[in-house]
Design an enzyme around this catalytic site. Structure first.
Site, short mmCIF file in Angstrom:
data_model
loop_
_atom_site.label_atom_id
_atom_site.label_comp_id
_atom_site.label_asym_id
_atom_site.label_seq_id
_atom_site.Cartn_x
_atom_site.Cartn_y
_atom_site.Cartn_z
N TYR A 60 -10.67 6.86 -6.98
CA TYR A 60 -9.80 6.59 -5.82
C TYR A 60 -10.59 6.72 -4.51
O TYR A 60 -10.49 5.86 -3.62
CB TYR A 60 -8.64 7.59 -5.88
CG TYR A 60 -7.66 7.53 -4.74
CD1 TYR A 60 -6.71 6.52 -4.66
CD2 TYR A 60 -7.63 8.54 -3.78
CE1 TYR A 60 -5.78 6.50 -3.64
CE2 TYR A 60 -6.70 8.53 -2.76
CZ TYR A 60 -5.79 7.51 -2.69
OH TYR A 60 -4.87 7.49 -1.67
N LYS A 89 -11.23 3.86 -1.71
CA LYS A 89 -10.76 4.04 -0.33
C LYS A 89 -11.92 4.00 0.67
O LYS A 89 -11.75 3.56 1.82
CB LYS A 89 -9.98 5.34 -0.20
CG LYS A 89 -8.63 5.33 -0.95
CD LYS A 89 -7.72 4.19 -0.49
CE LYS A 89 -6.25 4.41 -0.85
NZ LYS A 89 -5.43 3.24 -0.49
N1 NAD Z 1 0.95 9.83 0.37
C1 NAD Z 1 -0.17 10.20 1.00
O1 NAD Z 1 -0.29 11.31 1.56
C2 NAD Z 1 -1.34 9.25 1.04
C3 NAD Z 1 -2.57 9.74 1.52
C4 NAD Z 1 -3.64 8.87 1.63
C5 NAD Z 1 -3.48 7.53 1.26
N2 NAD Z 1 -2.28 7.10 0.76
C6 NAD Z 1 -2.18 5.70 0.37
O2 NAD Z 1 -0.97 5.17 0.91
C7 NAD Z 1 -0.52 4.09 0.07
C8 NAD Z 1 0.93 4.32 -0.31
O3 NAD Z 1 1.00 5.47 -1.14
P1 NAD Z 1 2.34 6.29 -1.41
O4 NAD Z 1 1.99 7.72 -1.25
O5 NAD Z 1 3.45 5.72 -0.64
O6 NAD Z 1 2.52 6.01 -3.00
P2 NAD Z 1 3.76 5.46 -3.86
O7 NAD Z 1 3.35 5.62 -5.29
O8 NAD Z 1 5.02 6.12 -3.41
O9 NAD Z 1 3.86 3.91 -3.47
C9 NAD Z 1 2.93 2.96 -3.90
C10 NAD Z 1 3.68 1.70 -4.33
O10 NAD Z 1 2.73 0.69 -4.71
C11 NAD Z 1 3.28 -0.04 -5.79
N3 NAD Z 1 2.19 -0.72 -6.52
C12 NAD Z 1 1.25 -0.14 -7.30
N4 NAD Z 1 0.44 -1.08 -7.81
C13 NAD Z 1 0.86 -2.27 -7.34
C14 NAD Z 1 0.40 -3.62 -7.49
N5 NAD Z 1 -0.67 -3.91 -8.25
N6 NAD Z 1 1.08 -4.61 -6.85
C15 NAD Z 1 2.17 -4.32 -6.09
N7 NAD Z 1 2.63 -3.07 -5.91
C16 NAD Z 1 1.98 -2.06 -6.53
C17 NAD Z 1 4.00 1.00 -6.62
O11 NAD Z 1 4.99 0.41 -7.47
C18 NAD Z 1 4.60 1.92 -5.55
O12 NAD Z 1 5.95 1.58 -5.24
C19 NAD Z 1 -1.50 4.04 -1.11
O13 NAD Z 1 -2.51 3.08 -0.85
C20 NAD Z 1 -2.09 5.43 -1.11
O14 NAD Z 1 -3.33 5.48 -1.76
C21 NAD Z 1 -1.22 7.93 0.63
#
Ligand code: NAD
Length: 303
Positions: free
Chosen positions: A173, A177
């Site tokens: 990951y 990123k």
């Molecule tokens: N939550 C955090 O604190 C955090 C921190 C750093 C980065 N991020 C990044 O933020 C983004 C959102 O994360 P989140 O925490 O909301 O996670 P989440 O799991 O709640 O949401 C991610 C969504 O992406 C969808 N998804 C996955 N693969 C897919 C694909 N191939 N095509 C279409 N949709 C797809 C999933 O169904 C899910 O609904 C991600 O890129 C994550 O890496 C989140």
């Protein structure tokens, strides 16, 4: 929907917008006046298929609030799927102004145990999932620019502190990123000529991806400001997607709660140049001197 409509008339794609941070972005863009293509294929936290249709649910929420949205269930890391996604925005709303790359999943494991499939799947969904959507979007915008139509395009990518500082147990990951951070710089430089800016965020919020981490450290308060709510990440993304952000490109923003920060990445640092080749055994004191003068690296998450 009482937000000032700074994205009125704009068409926005948000990938992975069925849940978590992406869902918050989709609702915030709709509240700011945009028409939204809500993409999500409804996968589990590890990317496995679930049969769920969260994109349709978010579209229903937006429509119930008086907004405009359509659902898309394509896999954003699939070449043809990403092309269909861009085409759907143009067909449904007459164009495309903003692409928010957000979808992804995690398969965390120490590198010593990480399998090839876990590496490939996570690099694919995040890094290729950013490239292919950008690739089809910029092809559309280049066509518009060549046809003499005005383009005021925006791409907002999603990186992570795991990519900027490293994160124990997230080698796949973190590499994806970090790749997104680098890809953002090149895309910003290449796309400026077409009227498209490219920025990235490194967010932090309580979602299913992080609830194990944040549940203890940052529980949801009964009243007052919930600093870990995903909705806190979206105002900056909406602003970056609006005409107001023209001129801001190639930047990485860290965003969490009420904090917005500009991350500063790799840059040329302290150097020694003697104008001739070094012998290996000479380099110990040279490297020690450079390290003594340089900034300390940031701590790796979880180290
Ligand atoms: N939550 C955090 O604190 C955090 C921190 C750093 C980065 N991020 C990044 O933020 C983004 C959102 O994360 P989140 O925490 O909301 O996670 P989440 O799991 O709640 O949401 C991610 C969504 O992406 C969808 N998804 C996955 N693969 C897919 C694909 N191939 N095509 C279409 N949709 C797809 C999933 O169904 C899910 O609904 C991600 O890129 C994550 O890496 C989140």
């Amino acid at each position: 929907m009482d937000t000032e409509q700074i994205c009125a008339g704009r068409t926005v794609i948000v990938t992975g917008a069925g849940r978590g941070i992406g869902r918050a972005h989709a609702l915030a863009f709709a509240a700011a006046g945009a028409s939204v293509v809500v993409n999500d294929l409804g996968s589990a936290l590890d990317g496995a298929a679930t049969g769920e249709t969260p994109a349709e649910q978010v579209v229903a929420e937006i429509v119930a609030l008086g907004g405009s949205a359509v659902a898309n269930g394509d896999d954003i890391a699939d070449w043809d799927g990403a092309r269909r996604l861009v085409r759907q925005a143009v067909d449904a709303f007459g164009g495309l102004d903003v692409l928010v790359n957000n979808a992804g999943f995690v398969r965390d494991r120490m590198l010593v145990n990480l399998g090839e499939d876990e590496w490939d799947a996570v690099i694919r969904v995040h890094l290729k999932g950013h490239f292919v959507t950008m690739r089809h979007a910029i092809e559309y915008w280049r066509g518009e620019a060549k046809a003499g139509r005005p383009v005021d395009g925006r791409i907002i990518n999603t990186s992570s502190g795991a990519g900027l500082q490293g994160s124990v147990g997230q080698g796949n990951y973190g590499a994806a990123k970090a790749g997104i951070a680098g890809l953002t710089l090149t895309a910003a430089a290449e796309f400026a000529r077409y009227g498209v800016t490219v920025n990235a965020i490194a967010p932090a919020a309580r979602t299913r991806m992080t609830e194990g981490v944040f549940a203890e450290t940052m529980a949801k308060p009964d009243d007052g400001f919930d600093a870990m709510a995903p909705e806190n990440v979206s105002p900056l993304v909406v602003w970056l997607g609006s005409p107001q952000s023209a001129g801001v490109t190639g930047r990485m923003f860290e965003v969490e709660g009420g904090k917005v920060a500009l991350a500063e990445g790799w840059r040329h640092g302290v150097a020694v140049d003697r104008g001739a080749r070094w012998a290996p055994e000479e380099l110990g004191p040279v490297v020690a001197g450079l390290i003594a003068k340089a900034m300390l690296p940031e701590a790796v998450y979880g180290a």
